[in-house]
Every structure is written in C-alpha cells, then in structure tokens.
Design an enzyme around this catalytic site. Structure first.
Site, PDB file in Angstrom:
ATOM      1  CD  GLU A   1      -2.825   1.232   2.356  1.00 38.89           C
ATOM      2  OE1 GLU A   1      -3.756   0.414   2.214  1.00 38.89           O
ATOM      3  OE2 GLU A   1      -2.714   1.992   3.332  1.00 38.89           O
TER       4      GLU A   1
ATOM      5  CB  THR B   1      -4.214   5.624   0.799  1.00 34.23           C
ATOM      6  OG1 THR B   1      -3.303   6.725   0.720  1.00 34.23           O
ATOM      7  CG2 THR B   1      -3.478   4.399   1.284  1.00 34.23           C
TER       8      THR B   1
ATOM      9  CB  ALA C   1      -1.763  13.123   2.959  1.00 32.84           C
TER      10      ALA C   1
ATOM     11  CG  HIS D   1      -7.480   3.057  -0.713  1.00 34.47           C
ATOM     12  ND1 HIS D   1      -7.188   3.057   0.634  1.00 34.47           N
ATOM     13  CD2 HIS D   1      -6.783   2.020  -1.245  1.00 34.47           C
ATOM     14  CE1 HIS D   1      -6.366   2.064   0.905  1.00 34.47           C
ATOM     15  NE2 HIS D   1      -6.093   1.423  -0.226  1.00 34.47           N
TER      16      HIS D   1
ATOM     17  NE  ARG E   1     -16.812   6.037   8.504  1.00 34.72           N
ATOM     18  CZ  ARG E   1     -16.690   6.089   9.827  1.00 34.72           C
ATOM     19  NH1 ARG E   1     -17.731   5.816  10.590  1.00 34.72           N
ATOM     20  NH2 ARG E   1     -15.546   6.399  10.386  1.00 34.72           N
TER      21      ARG E   1
ATOM     22  CB  ALA F   1     -17.688   0.807   3.631  1.00 32.98           C
TER      23      ALA F   1
ATOM     24  CE1 TYR G   1     -10.579  -0.638  10.765  1.00 33.51           C
ATOM     25  CE2 TYR G   1     -12.452  -1.522   9.540  1.00 33.51           C
ATOM     26  CZ  TYR G   1     -11.529  -0.513   9.776  1.00 33.51           C
ATOM     27  OH  TYR G   1     -11.563   0.612   8.987  1.00 33.51           O
TER      28      TYR G   1
ATOM     29  CG  HIS H   1     -14.842   0.131  12.547  1.00 28.63           C
ATOM     30  ND1 HIS H   1     -15.082   1.330  13.207  1.00 28.63           N
ATOM     31  CD2 HIS H   1     -14.501   0.468  11.280  1.00 28.63           C
ATOM     32  CE1 HIS H   1     -14.898   2.330  12.378  1.00 28.63           C
ATOM     33  NE2 HIS H   1     -14.541   1.844  11.196  1.00 28.63           N
TER      34      HIS H   1
END
Length: 290
Positions: A17, A48, A51, A76, A106, A122, A142, A146
């Site tokens: 990633e 991703t 930023a 993403h 999300r 999501a 997760y 989460h």
C-alpha cells in the site's frame, strides 16, 4: 487484471500500500517509490486517498502511474463526504484510466465538513458501485473490531452486509498479534463470509510509526512489541532492523497458517518493502508453486 482473478491463481497474494503526496507537494515525489516497489513484482499496489483530508483527489493519478509500471493498482474510494454524483465522477475517472479494482471505504471524518446523505456506511458505497459499474470491489476489515463498533460480533455482522453487497476480497487493518487474525478468520467463516482475506502488516520501523500509527489504529500491542519499542525507541538503526525482523516473523507465521495473502503497509518506504519481500519470497514461491 481483476484482483479476484489473482486469488483464483495464487494461494498467497502479496501486495503493497502506498499513499499520494499532499496536494501541495509535487507528485514526482512518489514516482521513484512506485518504480522501486514495482520492481519487487507485487501482485498489486493499493493507492490510498490523498493526505491532508483531500478525499479521493490524486488517487486516480497515482493509480495510473502504478499501472504504467506494469502492476495492477487498487484505488481507494471513500464516501463519507461524497454524494452519488461525486462518487460516480471518481469511478468514471478510474475506469477511463483502465483501473478495474477499487477498495470501497467509508473514510475518515473531516471536522467541519458535512457528511454524505447518500452513503452512511462503506456497504452503501459497495452497493452503489455494483449497481453502476463493473469494478472488482475490495473491502476493509478489522481483526480486533472496528473502533466505532459496539463489539466484535456487531462488527462481523456489519462486515457480512458489506460482503453480501458485493465485496470480492478483504484487506485487514494492521495488527501485531497473529492470534487476533486467526480468531477473526474463524469467526467470519462461522458468519458465512468466505471471500479471500489478506492480512495487513505494518512494520514498526520509525519512532513516528510508533507514536502515530499505534494511536490512530488502536491496535493491541503485544509484550514482544512493547519490549522492542522500549529497548530501541531512541536507536533508529536498531529500531529499523527490529521492526523489519518482527514483521518478517509475523508474515512467516501467517503464511504457515494458510493466510491467503499479505498486504504490506510500507509507508512509501521501498527499503523496508525490499527487505521484507526478499526475506519472504522463497516462502511465497513455495506456497504458490512458482
């Protein structure tokens, strides 16, 4: 190639990633990173969102750079501050660049920005993508639950809704105790979730990772990691080597236990990516019959 097809051809998928530079930074800053990561022959590289709270900006541009280096990108796409029109614009841009794989998220809340009326979760974005386009759609999960979920059972129920909406594979949030992943894997199987799951691994190789990533992710810190941090926190070279060694040990154990893939969060550090990739490549070759 669609990532779902890669999982049908390999027993263990390996990916990286990366994240785009801030909107005010020159995009060339990530060019060398992409080239170096691509030279390690990952199965794909996920990109991703930008930023600095800028949402989906630049993700398509970076994804196109990944593709130009001969590697499949996974872009993403977040929805917490997007309406259907904005989401469709993002998807159209990606499709026009021949990006066929997206990770539907999300996303993080941005203070002072109105939340979407079209997408609450999501899973809403996954359904929208499935209804309007032909992407492979990955999802996040997760192993420790989460952070906003009431409990792990509720989190897995929500994950089942997301998978049923059309997710083709899952990438986990970072974790440092493999037993959490194994329990999670067993629990989601009992819940009827049978899509491939890649284990997300974050090497802790810098003080900034220790201070920031752990606090943001909420991941449990095993005693072995705590001892490593305490011993090498102010010794950059030693922390780098110890962090790489811990990640390699974690990955070897995961692959030995049948993990369907490793997704490496390398924080745009090709050196760390190379050290880990070269260490585990013989194992990946053995598993995949290469």
């Amino acid at each position: 190639m669609r990532i779902s097809e890669i999982f049908t051809k390999k027993k263990a998928v390996f990916s990286f990633e990366i994240f785009p530079p801030k909107p005010t930074s020159d995009i060339s800053a990530v060019h060398d990173t992409i080239r170096e990561l691509s030279s390690l022959s990952p199965d794909y590289i996920s990109v991703t969102c930008s930023a600095g709270g800028s949402g989906n900006a630049r993700t398509a541009e970076i994804s196109a750079l990944v593709r130009s280096c001969g590697v499949e990108p996974l872009a993403h796409v977040t929805c917490i501050h997007s309406d259907r029109a904005a989401a469709q614009t993002t998807l159209n841009e990606l499709w026009d660049l021949n990006v066929q794989n997206v990770l539907a998220l999300r996303g993080d809340r941005i203070a002072g920005v109105a939340e979407s009326k079209d997408f609450k979760y999501a899973s809403d974005l996954v359904r929208f993508i499935r209804q309007t386009s032909d992407f492979d759609v990955a999802g996040a999960c997760y192993p420790e639950g989460h952070p906003e979920s009431r409990d792990l059972v509720s989190d897995i129920r929500n994950l089942k809704q997301k998978v049923d909406a059309g997710v083709t594979h899952l990438n986990t949030q970072l974790f440092f105790d493999n037993e959490d992943f194994y329990r999670f894997r067993d629990n989601i199987a009992l819940a009827g979730i049978h899509v491939p799951v890649q284990a997300g691994i974050m090497p802790l190789v810098k003080k900034s990772h220790v201070d920031r990533i752990i606090s943001l992710s909420g991941a449990k810190i095993p005693a072995k990691i705590s001892r490593m941090i305490a011993r090498f926190y102010d010794k950059p070279d030693s922390l780098m080597e110890a962090g790489i060694a811990y990640a390699v040990d974690q990955i070897v154990d995961l692959l030995s236990a049948g993990a369907q893939g490793i997704h490496l969060y390398v924080m745009n550090n090709p050196y760390v990516a190379r050290r880990i990739a070269e260490s585990i490549q013989p194992i990946l070759n053995e598993i995949n019959g290469d």
